[in-house]
Design a protein around this motif. Structure first.
Motif, PDB file in Angstrom:
ATOM      1  N   SER A  91       0.852  -1.293   0.144  1.00 56.30           N
ATOM      2  CA  SER A  91       0.025  -0.101  -0.069  1.00 56.30           C
ATOM      3  C   SER A  91       0.937   1.220   0.030  1.00 56.30           C
ATOM      4  CB  SER A  91      -0.835   0.011   1.108  1.00 56.30           C
ATOM      5  OG  SER A  91      -0.257   0.122   2.383  1.00 56.30           O
ATOM      6  N   LEU A  92       1.799   1.204   0.810  1.00 57.90           N
ATOM      7  CA  LEU A  92       3.023   2.389   0.795  1.00 57.90           C
ATOM      8  C   LEU A  92       3.278   2.627  -0.408  1.00 57.90           C
ATOM      9  CD1 LEU A  92       4.316   2.256   4.463  1.00 57.90           C
ATOM     10  CD2 LEU A  92       2.544   3.729   3.596  1.00 57.90           C
ATOM     11  N   ALA A  93       4.153   1.381  -1.093  1.00 61.53           N
ATOM     12  CA  ALA A  93       4.594   1.598  -2.319  1.00 61.53           C
ATOM     13  C   ALA A  93       3.677   2.023  -3.485  1.00 61.53           C
ATOM     14  CB  ALA A  93       5.238   0.009  -2.738  1.00 61.53           C
ATOM     15  N   PHE A  94       2.186   1.736  -3.277  1.00 66.89           N
ATOM     16  CA  PHE A  94       1.454   2.248  -4.498  1.00 66.89           C
ATOM     17  C   PHE A  94       1.108   3.546  -4.247  1.00 66.89           C
ATOM     18  CE2 PHE A  94      -0.712  -2.328  -4.714  1.00 66.89           C
ATOM     19  CZ  PHE A  94       0.127  -2.647  -5.587  1.00 66.89           C
ATOM     20  N   ALA A  95       1.080   4.036  -3.055  1.00 60.84           N
ATOM     21  CA  ALA A  95       0.933   5.424  -2.900  1.00 60.84           C
ATOM     22  C   ALA A  95       2.191   6.132  -3.187  1.00 60.84           C
ATOM     23  CB  ALA A  95       0.628   5.750  -1.318  1.00 60.84           C
ATOM     24  N   TRP A  96       3.553   5.618  -2.938  1.00 60.59           N
ATOM     25  CA  TRP A  96       4.720   6.319  -3.242  1.00 60.59           C
ATOM     26  C   TRP A  96       4.885   6.477  -4.795  1.00 60.59           C
ATOM     27  CZ3 TRP A  96       8.666   4.384  -6.637  1.00 60.59           C
ATOM     28  CH2 TRP A  96       9.750   5.005  -6.540  1.00 60.59           C
ATOM     29  N   ALA A  97       4.584   5.455  -5.824  1.00 57.58           N
ATOM     30  CA  ALA A  97       4.395   5.435  -7.230  1.00 57.58           C
ATOM     31  C   ALA A  97       3.308   6.637  -7.628  1.00 57.58           C
ATOM     32  CB  ALA A  97       4.224   4.111  -7.688  1.00 57.58           C
ATOM     33  N   ALA A  98       2.193   6.552  -6.832  1.00 59.21           N
ATOM     34  CA  ALA A  98       1.146   7.635  -7.386  1.00 59.21           C
ATOM     35  C   ALA A  98       1.658   8.858  -6.722  1.00 59.21           C
ATOM     36  CB  ALA A  98      -0.208   7.132  -6.889  1.00 59.21           C
ATOM     37  N   GLY A  99       2.341   9.122  -6.131  1.00 55.90           N
ATOM     38  CA  GLY A  99       2.577  10.309  -5.691  1.00 55.90           C
ATOM     39  C   GLY A  99       1.696  11.170  -4.445  1.00 55.90           C
TER      40      GLY A  99
ATOM     41  N   PHE B 203      12.355  -1.398  -0.993  1.00 58.03           N
ATOM     42  CA  PHE B 203      13.351  -0.779  -0.966  1.00 58.03           C
ATOM     43  C   PHE B 203      12.943   0.691  -1.680  1.00 58.03           C
ATOM     44  CE2 PHE B 203      14.974  -5.071  -0.755  1.00 58.03           C
ATOM     45  CZ  PHE B 203      15.815  -4.985   0.165  1.00 58.03           C
ATOM     46  N   LEU B 204      12.132   0.748  -2.277  1.00 58.29           N
ATOM     47  CA  LEU B 204      11.603   1.896  -3.118  1.00 58.29           C
ATOM     48  C   LEU B 204      11.060   2.986  -2.226  1.00 58.29           C
ATOM     49  CD1 LEU B 204       9.335   0.314  -6.169  1.00 58.29           C
ATOM     50  CD2 LEU B 204      11.769   1.050  -6.015  1.00 58.29           C
ATOM     51  N   LEU B 205      10.661   2.554  -0.967  1.00 56.56           N
ATOM     52  CA  LEU B 205      10.165   3.633  -0.181  1.00 56.56           C
ATOM     53  C   LEU B 205      11.500   4.363   0.660  1.00 56.56           C
ATOM     54  CD1 LEU B 205       7.646   1.284   1.807  1.00 56.56           C
ATOM     55  CD2 LEU B 205       7.400   3.028  -0.048  1.00 56.56           C
ATOM     56  N   LEU B 206      12.733   3.906   0.434  1.00 56.24           N
ATOM     57  CA  LEU B 206      13.873   4.405   1.114  1.00 56.24           C
ATOM     58  C   LEU B 206      14.480   5.326   0.111  1.00 56.24           C
ATOM     59  CD1 LEU B 206      15.563   1.039   2.506  1.00 56.24           C
ATOM     60  CD2 LEU B 206      13.854   2.886   3.770  1.00 56.24           C
ATOM     61  N   LEU B 207      14.006   5.512  -1.118  1.00 53.16           N
ATOM     62  CA  LEU B 207      14.570   6.245  -2.347  1.00 53.16           C
ATOM     63  C   LEU B 207      13.927   7.731  -2.152  1.00 53.16           C
ATOM     64  CD1 LEU B 207      14.332   4.093  -5.369  1.00 53.16           C
ATOM     65  CD2 LEU B 207      16.254   4.280  -3.853  1.00 53.16           C
ATOM     66  N   ARG B 208      14.832   8.747  -2.372  1.00 54.09           N
ATOM     67  CA  ARG B 208      14.466   9.963  -2.378  1.00 54.09           C
ATOM     68  C   ARG B 208      14.371  10.352  -3.982  1.00 54.09           C
ATOM     69  NH1 ARG B 208      12.437  11.490   2.336  1.00 54.09           N
ATOM     70  NH2 ARG B 208      13.750  10.887   4.114  1.00 54.09           N
ATOM     71  N   PHE B 209      13.195  10.068  -4.274  1.00 60.69           N
ATOM     72  CA  PHE B 209      13.097  10.237  -5.844  1.00 60.69           C
ATOM     73  C   PHE B 209      11.863  11.437  -5.983  1.00 60.69           C
ATOM     74  CE2 PHE B 209      12.239   8.972 -10.055  1.00 60.69           C
ATOM     75  CZ  PHE B 209      13.248   8.409 -10.624  1.00 60.69           C
ATOM     76  N   PRO B 210      12.369  12.239  -7.157  1.00 57.98           N
ATOM     77  CA  PRO B 210      11.111  13.243  -7.694  1.00 57.98           C
ATOM     78  C   PRO B 210       9.918  12.635  -8.044  1.00 57.98           C
ATOM     79  CG  PRO B 210      12.946  13.008  -8.962  1.00 57.98           C
ATOM     80  CD  PRO B 210      13.213  12.052  -7.873  1.00 57.98           C
ATOM     81  N   ALA B 211       8.729  13.353  -7.630  1.00 58.51           N
ATOM     82  CA  ALA B 211       7.485  12.629  -8.225  1.00 58.51           C
ATOM     83  C   ALA B 211       7.377  13.060  -9.761  1.00 58.51           C
ATOM     84  CB  ALA B 211       6.444  13.670  -7.528  1.00 58.51           C
TER      85      ALA B 211
END
Length: 335
Positions: A64-72, A327-335
């Motif tokens: 759920s957190l990964a889906f939210a991270w990918a969708a911004g 592991f994606l939740l640890l990335l500081r990636f721009p939206a």
């Protein structure tokens, strides 16, 4: 030659007090066991994580957190807490019902370590499941927004239909074709419901973040990503079912191929192909699809080495590979 009906008291005390040694050593007691190394202790903790049904809530929160991270999307704190409580109570109840039905029908061969663990500790786990369900109901009553009421209600109805269909007292062979007719197997329904429950919080908050022209494409892209993860969840359930299936007595020496490496390769190829197509425009979704592909390939690797691993280790590893999006939740990636 007649045998004595009772052992003399002195002989009984001597036998009872004498230590029992292994067959290869009758002269000296076995040495004291050394402390377990760190990898074995980690494996023991992972086994408890699986046996206590904490694996499914962990995967649900990570997805759920990964889906939210990918969708911004930024999810409130109560959303992952609610998802963890609902998933935990549902899995505890499911395994307790499986254990009860297996014991009542004397189908002991169908019970696994997780079922035995839940049934042995049912006086602890059942109150935990009830308390988790009550806490989840309280969170829903207090914090659920109006725009999420309809999808959450549909998901709850589908979950209730699943439980009533699978755990009914009627004969499963007569009931499953009625309740599960649109789905080819129980594993496919579980994968769909699990993925939908993880994606609903982010999907319901997706539309306000995009313009009227971009919202349909974002929803379509999100649906395609969910399709890959639903297939991954189904593949995980399917692999576990194949690994835990016991062959017939006359086929004990035959080890048929499971077909899991082929399915995992096709899923990984599809996920990586979609990621390459959207990589520039939507890098976060591309990374999420790459994580799904890695999980699928790890499932194929586990299947290739299934004869070298114990059933419990194989089951725990199958759940651990689903945590690749963490592991994606640890990335500081721009939206």
């Amino acid at each position: 030659m007649p045998l004595p009906l009772a052992t003399p008291r002195a002989q009984h005390e001597t036998c009872a007090s004498a230590p029992v040694f292994p067959a290869w050593s009758r002269t000296a007691p076995a040495p004291q066991p050394l402390p377990a190394p760190a990898p074995l202790r980690i494996l023991h903790l992972a086994s408890l994580w699986h046996l206590a049904s904490l694996d499914a809530p962990t995967v649900a929160v990570v997805w759920s957190l990964a889906f939210a991270w990918a969708a911004g999307v930024v999810l409130p704190l109560w959303v992952p807490v609610l998802l963890a409580l609902v998933t935990w109570s549902a899995y505890i109840l499911d395994r307790l019902l499986d254990a009860r039905s297996g014991l009542r029908a004397h189908r002991f061969s169908q019970l696994r370590l997780r079922h035995i663990f839940h049934w042995r500790h049912r006086r602890i786990l059942l109150p935990i499941a009830v308390a988790s369900a009550l806490a989840a109901a309280a969170i829903l009553f207090v914090s659920l927004p109006a725009f999420a009421l309809t999808p959450d209600s549909l998901l709850a109805a589908a979950t209730f239909a699943y439980f009533s269909g699978v755990h009914s007292r009627r004969t499963p062979a007569a009931l499953h074709p009625i309740r599960l007719a649109p789905f080819p197997s129980k594993e496919s329904l579980v994968g769909l419901l699990f993925t939908a429950g993880c994606a609903v919080p982010a999907f319901t908050r997706l539309r306000p973040l995009h313009s009227a022209a971009a919202a349909p494409f974002a929803a379509l892209l999100f649906t395609c990503v969910l399709g890959c993860f639903a297939l991954l969840a189904w593949l995980n359930c399917h692999a576990i079912a194949r690994w835990e299936a016991r062959p017939a007595p006359h086929k004990t020496r035959i080890r048929p191929r499971t077909g899991i490496p082929l399915r995992s390769g096709l899923l990984a190829f599809a996920a990586l192909g979609l990621a390459s197509c959207i990589g520039r425009a939507h890098p976060r979704f591309a990374l999420l699809l790459t994580a799904a592909a890695c999980s699928a390939l790890l499932l194929a690797l586990l299947d290739r080495n299934r004869r070298r691993l114990s059933p419990l280790t194989l089951r725990v590893a199958a759940d651990l590979v689903l945590l690749a999006p963490a592991f994606l939740l640890l990335l500081r990636f721009p939206a």
